[in-house]
Design an enzyme around this catalytic site. Structure first.
Site, PDB file in Angstrom:
ATOM      1  N   LYS A 108      16.437 -16.052 -14.898  1.00 20.01           N
ATOM      2  CA  LYS A 108      17.469 -16.010 -15.940  1.00 20.01           C
ATOM      3  C   LYS A 108      17.486 -17.295 -16.750  1.00 20.01           C
ATOM      4  O   LYS A 108      17.486 -17.283 -17.986  1.00 20.01           O
ATOM      5  CB  LYS A 108      18.834 -15.754 -15.309  1.00 20.01           C
ATOM      6  CG  LYS A 108      19.964 -15.575 -16.312  1.00 20.01           C
ATOM      7  CD  LYS A 108      21.232 -15.119 -15.608  1.00 20.01           C
ATOM      8  CE  LYS A 108      21.052 -13.709 -15.104  1.00 20.01           C
ATOM      9  NZ  LYS A 108      22.152 -13.227 -14.285  1.00 20.01           N
TER      10      LYS A 108
ATOM     11  N   TYR B 223     -15.534  -0.481   2.531  1.00 19.08           N
ATOM     12  CA  TYR B 223     -14.571   0.575   2.210  1.00 19.08           C
ATOM     13  C   TYR B 223     -13.330   0.423   3.069  1.00 19.08           C
ATOM     14  O   TYR B 223     -13.330  -0.274   4.100  1.00 19.08           O
ATOM     15  CB  TYR B 223     -15.184   1.965   2.407  1.00 19.08           C
ATOM     16  CG  TYR B 223     -15.464   2.341   3.850  1.00 19.08           C
ATOM     17  CD1 TYR B 223     -14.482   2.940   4.648  1.00 19.08           C
ATOM     18  CD2 TYR B 223     -16.716   2.116   4.413  1.00 19.08           C
ATOM     19  CE1 TYR B 223     -14.736   3.292   5.966  1.00 19.08           C
ATOM     20  CE2 TYR B 223     -16.987   2.459   5.734  1.00 19.08           C
ATOM     21  CZ  TYR B 223     -15.987   3.042   6.506  1.00 19.08           C
ATOM     22  OH  TYR B 223     -16.237   3.379   7.821  1.00 19.08           O
TER      23      TYR B 223
ATOM     24  N   HIS C  49      24.661   0.029 -10.896  1.00 21.99           N
ATOM     25  CA  HIS C  49      24.029  -0.507  -9.685  1.00 21.99           C
ATOM     26  C   HIS C  49      23.204   0.562  -8.982  1.00 21.99           C
ATOM     27  O   HIS C  49      22.053   0.342  -8.597  1.00 21.99           O
ATOM     28  CB  HIS C  49      25.112  -1.052  -8.743  1.00 21.99           C
ATOM     29  CG  HIS C  49      24.585  -1.526  -7.429  1.00 21.99           C
ATOM     30  ND1 HIS C  49      24.552  -0.720  -6.309  1.00 21.99           N
ATOM     31  CD2 HIS C  49      24.030  -2.703  -7.061  1.00 21.99           C
ATOM     32  CE1 HIS C  49      24.028  -1.403  -5.304  1.00 21.99           C
ATOM     33  NE2 HIS C  49      23.703  -2.605  -5.739  1.00 21.99           N
TER      34      HIS C  49
ATOM     35  N   SER D  47     -16.636   0.319  11.930  1.00 22.57           N
ATOM     36  CA  SER D  47     -15.364   0.662  11.311  1.00 22.57           C
ATOM     37  C   SER D  47     -14.266   0.018  12.155  1.00 22.57           C
ATOM     38  O   SER D  47     -14.181   0.280  13.362  1.00 22.57           O
ATOM     39  CB  SER D  47     -15.171   2.179  11.245  1.00 22.57           C
ATOM     40  OG  SER D  47     -13.924   2.489  10.643  1.00 22.57           O
TER      41      SER D  47
ATOM     42  N   GLY E  92      22.388  -7.428  -8.800  1.00 21.12           N
ATOM     43  CA  GLY E  92      23.604  -7.138  -8.053  1.00 21.12           C
ATOM     44  C   GLY E  92      23.684  -7.767  -6.684  1.00 21.12           C
ATOM     45  O   GLY E  92      24.677  -7.595  -5.973  1.00 21.12           O
TER      46      GLY E  92
ATOM     47  N   CYS F  68     -10.318   1.588   9.185  1.00 20.33           N
ATOM     48  CA  CYS F  68      -9.759   2.944   9.215  1.00 20.33           C
ATOM     49  C   CYS F  68      -8.399   3.009   9.894  1.00 20.33           C
ATOM     50  O   CYS F  68      -7.893   4.092  10.158  1.00 20.33           O
ATOM     51  CB  CYS F  68     -10.733   3.911   9.900  1.00 20.33           C
ATOM     52  SG  CYS F  68     -11.088   3.485  11.617  1.00 20.33           S
TER      53      CYS F  68
ATOM     54  N   MET G 169      23.564 -11.092  -5.837  1.00 23.28           N
ATOM     55  CA  MET G 169      24.279 -12.366  -5.733  1.00 23.28           C
ATOM     56  C   MET G 169      25.476 -12.355  -6.667  1.00 23.28           C
ATOM     57  O   MET G 169      25.752 -11.370  -7.334  1.00 23.28           O
ATOM     58  CB  MET G 169      23.317 -13.519  -5.999  1.00 23.28           C
ATOM     59  CG  MET G 169      22.292 -13.692  -4.879  1.00 23.28           C
ATOM     60  SD  MET G 169      21.135 -15.012  -5.195  1.00 23.28           S
ATOM     61  CE  MET G 169      20.209 -14.355  -6.573  1.00 23.28           C
TER      62      MET G 169
ATOM     63  N   GLY H  33     -10.944  -0.373  13.731  1.00 24.59           N
ATOM     64  CA  GLY H  33      -9.747   0.398  14.070  1.00 24.59           C
ATOM     65  C   GLY H  33      -8.590  -0.562  14.265  1.00 24.59           C
ATOM     66  O   GLY H  33      -8.302  -0.996  15.388  1.00 24.59           O
ATOM     67  N   THR H  34      -7.941  -0.923  13.182  1.00 23.07           N
ATOM     68  CA  THR H  34      -6.983  -2.027  13.233  1.00 23.07           C
ATOM     69  C   THR H  34      -5.695  -1.687  13.975  1.00 23.07           C
ATOM     70  O   THR H  34      -4.957  -2.598  14.371  1.00 23.07           O
ATOM     71  CB  THR H  34      -6.646  -2.520  11.813  1.00 23.07           C
ATOM     72  OG1 THR H  34      -6.252  -1.411  11.007  1.00 23.07           O
ATOM     73  CG2 THR H  34      -7.859  -3.200  11.195  1.00 23.07           C
ATOM     74  N   ASN H  35      -5.398  -0.394  14.177  1.00 29.66           N
ATOM     75  CA  ASN H  35      -4.220  -0.060  14.976  1.00 29.66           C
ATOM     76  C   ASN H  35      -4.404  -0.573  16.405  1.00 29.66           C
ATOM     77  O   ASN H  35      -3.582  -1.323  16.938  1.00 29.66           O
ATOM     78  CB  ASN H  35      -3.977   1.451  14.990  1.00 29.66           C
ATOM     79  CG  ASN H  35      -3.709   2.009  13.615  1.00 29.66           C
ATOM     80  OD1 ASN H  35      -3.387   1.279  12.683  1.00 29.66           O
ATOM     81  ND2 ASN H  35      -3.852   3.309  13.469  1.00 29.66           N
ATOM     82  N   ASP H  36      -5.497  -0.155  17.055  1.00 29.56           N
ATOM     83  CA  ASP H  36      -5.751  -0.594  18.425  1.00 29.56           C
ATOM     84  C   ASP H  36      -6.177  -2.056  18.486  1.00 29.56           C
ATOM     85  O   ASP H  36      -5.850  -2.770  19.445  1.00 29.56           O
ATOM     86  CB  ASP H  36      -6.832   0.284  19.082  1.00 29.56           C
ATOM     87  CG  ASP H  36      -6.227   1.528  19.729  1.00 29.56           C
ATOM     88  OD1 ASP H  36      -4.985   1.626  19.765  1.00 29.56           O
ATOM     89  OD2 ASP H  36      -6.986   2.388  20.197  1.00 29.56           O
TER      90      ASP H  36
ATOM     91  N   ARG I  90      14.752 -10.077 -19.179  1.00 28.99           N
ATOM     92  CA  ARG I  90      13.855 -10.175 -18.028  1.00 28.99           C
ATOM     93  C   ARG I  90      12.943  -8.960 -18.049  1.00 28.99           C
ATOM     94  O   ARG I  90      13.264  -7.945 -18.693  1.00 28.99           O
ATOM     95  CB  ARG I  90      14.638 -10.205 -16.719  1.00 28.99           C
ATOM     96  CG  ARG I  90      15.522  -8.981 -16.486  1.00 28.99           C
ATOM     97  CD  ARG I  90      16.432  -9.163 -15.290  1.00 28.99           C
ATOM     98  NE  ARG I  90      17.359  -8.042 -15.138  1.00 28.99           N
ATOM     99  CZ  ARG I  90      18.394  -8.036 -14.314  1.00 28.99           C
ATOM    100  NH1 ARG I  90      18.652  -9.090 -13.563  1.00 28.99           N
ATOM    101  NH2 ARG I  90      19.183  -6.983 -14.229  1.00 28.99           N
TER     102      ARG I  90
ATOM    103  N   ARG J 159      26.496 -17.861 -13.250  1.00 23.71           N
ATOM    104  CA  ARG J 159      25.673 -16.752 -12.769  1.00 23.71           C
ATOM    105  C   ARG J 159      24.504 -17.281 -11.936  1.00 23.71           C
ATOM    106  O   ARG J 159      24.006 -18.383 -12.160  1.00 23.71           O
ATOM    107  CB  ARG J 159      25.079 -15.957 -13.948  1.00 23.71           C
ATOM    108  CG  ARG J 159      26.083 -15.355 -14.911  1.00 23.71           C
ATOM    109  CD  ARG J 159      25.341 -14.757 -16.103  1.00 23.71           C
ATOM    110  NE  ARG J 159      26.220 -14.294 -17.150  1.00 23.71           N
ATOM    111  CZ  ARG J 159      26.567 -13.021 -17.331  1.00 23.71           C
ATOM    112  NH1 ARG J 159      26.104 -12.086 -16.519  1.00 23.71           N
ATOM    113  NH2 ARG J 159      27.357 -12.667 -18.330  1.00 23.71           N
TER     114      ARG J 159
ATOM    115  N   GLU K  55     -12.462  -2.113  17.898  1.00 21.81           N
ATOM    116  CA  GLU K  55     -11.022  -2.143  18.148  1.00 21.81           C
ATOM    117  C   GLU K  55     -10.658  -2.959  19.377  1.00 21.81           C
ATOM    118  O   GLU K  55      -9.515  -2.917  19.844  1.00 21.81           O
ATOM    119  CB  GLU K  55     -10.481  -0.710  18.276  1.00 21.81           C
ATOM    120  CG  GLU K  55     -11.284   0.161  19.225  1.00 21.81           C
ATOM    121  CD  GLU K  55     -11.001   1.651  19.050  1.00 21.81           C
ATOM    122  OE1 GLU K  55      -9.859   2.011  18.734  1.00 21.81           O
ATOM    123  OE2 GLU K  55     -11.934   2.449  19.237  1.00 21.81           O
TER     124      GLU K  55
END
Length: 893
Positions: free
Chosen positions: A30, A865, A469, A778, A109, A845, A111, A780-783, A353, A100, A759
């Protein structure tokens, strides 16, 4: 000020423009933009900005201000007094100011703001004489007491409303505008008495005390619960802090030749290149955004028969505003959100803004501005937040669906949603946490409702306009919203809403269409979204820029079709175990698991072979020559085990075994920690017939498609949970042997590759050895995240939010990749794998494949990929293009 003293205060307006748009981090959005507007010649009331560094010092020093601030503020205030010819604290010629907040990114809205500061029992008389309008003076004073009392003194908003409502009921009026000067004097007297009763002290009469109280409250509001929630939802660091802007007041509530409004240089809901906004005659800014009065449209083309547009009511000010619109958009090269006041026919700019917008609007504005030459295509790509595309990937109302109309309001945020009616933000959050779909229904929302708005599927309000709002926050969150729905009445006490002679109770289902503003009783059928128009244009530009390919995680024809529709370039993860939960298959799977010998397992697998062959052939056809990565069976066994005696008896009957034998077998197979147990390649090594069946199904399905004259499939067979070179060597040999056999039987061959899912931390460390027998990795980022952190993603939700809150981790590592730990192992594996085999294909993956921040890491790490859920494919395509540009990929389209 000495050369070594820190500058805490920057002036703007009346020729004293010490800041500019480039100083956003120091002055907040602002303050930087007020200085910039003044610098380019727009009518900005003079004022000054207290920097974000003061906010940081305020919190670092137990809410104490830094040395030198008071002197710098007094000097800046004196410049404002000189510019406007008024005196702060004067009884007869009072300068009033607004106070302000202004963070470096917009937090609408969240602050606090105080207007009309400087009024007291004496100066209100001077303001009445100076303005020639006693009613205006007392209206301004009551507004100041109400805002200051709530923001600084902590008096509940409803206590003030009770006093106004009492006086309006005595006069049998409903609008604030119907009250006269005497009425407002009574309101002020009531306010002052109530504030003293509530706080134990008289309302402060010293303007200096008022000013510092308001400044402290704005800095204090940076850490209020609603601001903390907003920052957490929008990834805004707490250490950024907020600036405070103190500005000479101009008044939109002096009479019928005064007004205030909020407008956008383009439609924030659709992106259409039209001047869009609302205004109120004889009002102050909070009247527009609070939703307490229903505003009027700006443009005559948008006005209904009973509305008076600003274009008609104030043609000179409207024409000047149109010129400002053009100037601001060309200067900032983006759609602007503008706040203005007209005081006795003179226009003043209070804020500009970059405007919040919906995903459809963001796309359209970016594409059209590129086509207009305001920005180039690369900038258009970078303008659209990839995560916001989720707003386009949700169902819309089916135009042919049956519906039971309840009411119509303003189409404040597009999209559609159905859910159970709830009347409070707390209930919305509580029920959503239980997995229920809810619609939050409020007379009007306030910043305190943000947690419920985030939890709800949609938001319905009976008051407020398109810039209220509810509308602004819903658009930012991507929630469908119908605002200003005056045709319905909400009774919080009775927990009902009524409209058109119909009653809906709490817990009943309604459907919102945020695109049309319609509200329906019950659930209404919806249709899947379509990519077209600006979406397709921007995606095309992104595809030309990005280096990373984007695939999808899919194992059903529906998933694969959806993925292709959204532009997937193959399947990066087909989880074959997900294919076995079908009722026709689960019995054979259980027989295979519970069999005590190879013959029994092979008999069960023979039943599954035709299903698997058909599954893979269907995926190959849909992907039409694109790569399809198929992960061989990787189930934690407990997911497929018979659960009770009835299931055990059924499996036993098929295997010719009694219940006692089945119980014993189940006990033998039970594991203390199935996620780290007999799964993945361990299963394939123990029972090679399982992977042999799946490999046969893959090759036979591929040959079936190739023989039919369709595009040749490109199967990529992925061995899961490999931790050693020898594991992959053994399982790869199994696959190659089946391939040789099937090719001989068919009299033809197809290309295929064999790789592994990385993994486990050991696989990352020994990737150079594993790469000797792998065609691809590949991740396996979860495990991998589970095994690196040593925690279960199924249980981590109980404590990870606290970890994020306390800054132990920046984000949930299952949502956004842990670059420092998990990322370091991925880099190690990539480098070591390619050191052995330079052409090694690398992908990801896990669910991180659809997270923009994680995709940026994949670009930097040199992966080939990413693969994600079908509905995240467009997100990944755009994020990959932005990552390429961010990595220095300056490939102008």
């Amino acid at each position: 000020m000495s050369e070594t003293q820190t500058k805490w205060v920057y002036s703007f307006g009346a020729g004293a423009d010490e800041g500019g748009a480039e100083m956003r981090d120091l002055l907040g959005g602002k303050g930087a933009n007020l200085a910039e507007m003044a610098r380019i010649g727009l009518p900005v009331p003079p004022g000054f900005t207290i920097t974000t560094e003061v906010c940081t010092a305020f919190y670092d020093n137990d809410r104490q201000y830094p040395d030198g601030l008071r002197a710098q503020l007094r000097a800046a205030l004196a410049r404002v007094e000189k510019a406007v010819g008024l005196e702060f604290g004067s009884k007869s010629n009072p300068l009033l100011v607004s106070v302000r907040s202004g963070a470096r990114v917009s937090m609408p809205g969240m602050m606090d703001t105080v207007l009309n500061l400087g009024l007291n029992d004496a100066s209100v008389q001077g303001l009445a004489v100076m303005s020639g309008d006693t009613r205006f003076a007392w209206d301004s004073y009551r507004r100041f007491i109400q805002m200051y009392g709530g923001v600084v003194l902590g008096v509940d908003h409803h206590r003030f409303e009770e006093i106004i409502d009492h006086i309006k009921s005595e006069k049998y009026v409903t609008e604030d505008t119907a009250l006269d000067a005497a009425d407002w004097q009574r309101v002020v007297a009531g306010y002052l008495e109530m504030v003293e009763r509530e706080t134990g002290k008289p309302f402060p009469q010293d303007p200096e005390e008022q000013l510092w109280g308001a400044i402290g409250a704005v800095f204090g509001s940076w850490m209020n619960p609603r601001a903390n929630t907003y920052r957490r939802l929008h990834d805004i660091p707490a250490e950024w802090g907020t600036a405070v802007n103190v500005q000479a007041m101009v008044f939109g509530n002096m009479g019928e030749d005064c007004a205030t409004g909020v407008c956008f240089t383009r439609d924030p809901a659709t992106g259409e290149n039209i001047f869009y906004g609302e205004y109120l005659v004889n009002a102050q800014g909070e009247d527009v955004v609070a939703g307490t009065r229903t505003p009027q449209p700006m443009a005559a083309s948008r006005a209904k028969p009973d509305e008076v547009p600003m274009e008609t009511a104030m043609p000179e000010a409207y024409a000047e505003l149109m010129a400002v619109r053009e100037k601001l958009e060309r200067h900032y090269r983006d759609m602007q959100d503008i706040e203005f006041t007209v005081q006795r026919h003179k226009l003043y700019m209070l804020q500009t803004r970059n405007g919040k917008r919906t995903a459809p609007a963001s796309l359209r504005i970016a594409v059209e501005m590129a086509q207009e030459g305001l920005i180039d295509r690369n900038e258009a790509i970078q303008r659209v937040n990839p995560a916001s595309l989720d707003q386009l990937l949700h169902p819309m109302i089916d135009p042919d669906a049956k519906r039971n109309p309840l009411a119509r309001g303003l189409p404040a945020s597009p999209g559609a949603a159905s859910g159970a009616v709830v009347f409070s933000a707390d209930e919305a959050e509580a029920r959503a946490l239980k997995g229920e779909a809810v619609i939050l229904v409020r007379i009007e929302t306030s910043p305190e409702d943000i947690h419920g708005m985030h939890a709800a599927r949609g938001i319905l309000t009976t008051r407020g306009g398109m810039t209220s709002h509810a509308a602004v926050v819903a658009r930012g969150m991507g929630r469908p919203c119908v605002a200003g729905c005056g045709g319905i009445a909400v009774d919080y006490g009775a927990q009902v809403l009524t409209g058109g002679g119909k009653t809906v109770r709490a817990g009943d289902t309604i459907t919102l269409d945020g695109t049309t503003g319609e509200v329906f009783i019950g659930s209404v059928a919806m249709i899947e979204p379509q990519m077209s128009g600006e979406f397709a244009t921007l995606m095309g530009w992104a595809d030309e820029i990005r280096r990373l390919r984007v695939r999808a995680n899919a194992e059903t024809p529906l998933d694969a079709d959806t993925a292709r529709k959204f532009g997937a370039e193959g399947i990066g993860l087909c989880r074959t175990e997900h294919m076995f939960f079908d009722p026709e298959r689960i019995g054979a799977v259980r027989q295979m698991i519970m069999s005590a010998d190879t013959a029994g397992r092979e008999a069960a697998l023979a039943k599954l072979l035709p299903f698997q062959r058909a599954d893979f052939a269907a995926l190959f056809r849909i992907m039409a020559g694109l790569p399809v990565t198929i992960r061989l069976l990787d189930p934690p066994l407990h997911e497929f085990m018979p659960h009770d005696d009835a299931d055990l008896a059924e499996v036993g009957a098929a295997l010719g075994a009694d219940l006692a034998t089945m119980r014993q077998r189940a006990a033998e197979l039970a594991e203390a920690n199935p996620m780290l147990g007999h799964r993945g390649c361990r299963l394939g090594i123990s029972y090679p017939e399982i992977y042999a069946m799946q490999a046969r199904a893959i090759f036979e399905g591929a040959i079936e498609v190739a023989r039919a004259g369709e595009k040749a499939p490109v199967p990529e067979i992925m061995i899961p949970l490999v931790g050693t070179r020898r594991e992959l060597e053994i399982t790869r040999a199994q696959v190659d042997a089946v391939a040789e056999k099937v090719f001989a039987e068919a009299g033809m061959t197809i290309e295929y590759s064999v790789g592994t899912m990385i993994e486990l931390p050991r696989a990352c460390v020994t990737a150079d050895r594993i790469a000797e027998v792998a065609d691809f990795f590949s991740f396996g980022t979860n495990d991998l995240t589970q095994t690196v952190f040593g925690l279960s993603r199924d249980d981590a939700g109980k404590f990870l939010p606290a970890y994020v809150e306390q800054g132990i981790v920046a984000k949930d590592p299952f949502v956004s990749l842990d670059v420092e730990g998990v990322g370091a192992l991925i880099r190690m594996a990539a480098e070591r794998g390619r050191a052995t085999k330079p052409g090694l294909k690398l992908g990801i993956c896990g669910e991180h494949g659809g997270d923009p921040a994680s995709i940026a890491f994949c670009e930097a790490a040199g992966l080939d990929y990413v693969s994600c859920s079908p509905y995240r494919v467009p997100v990944a395509r755009l994020a990959a293009a932005q990552a390429a540009l961010g990595a220095g990929g300056d490939r102008t389209v």
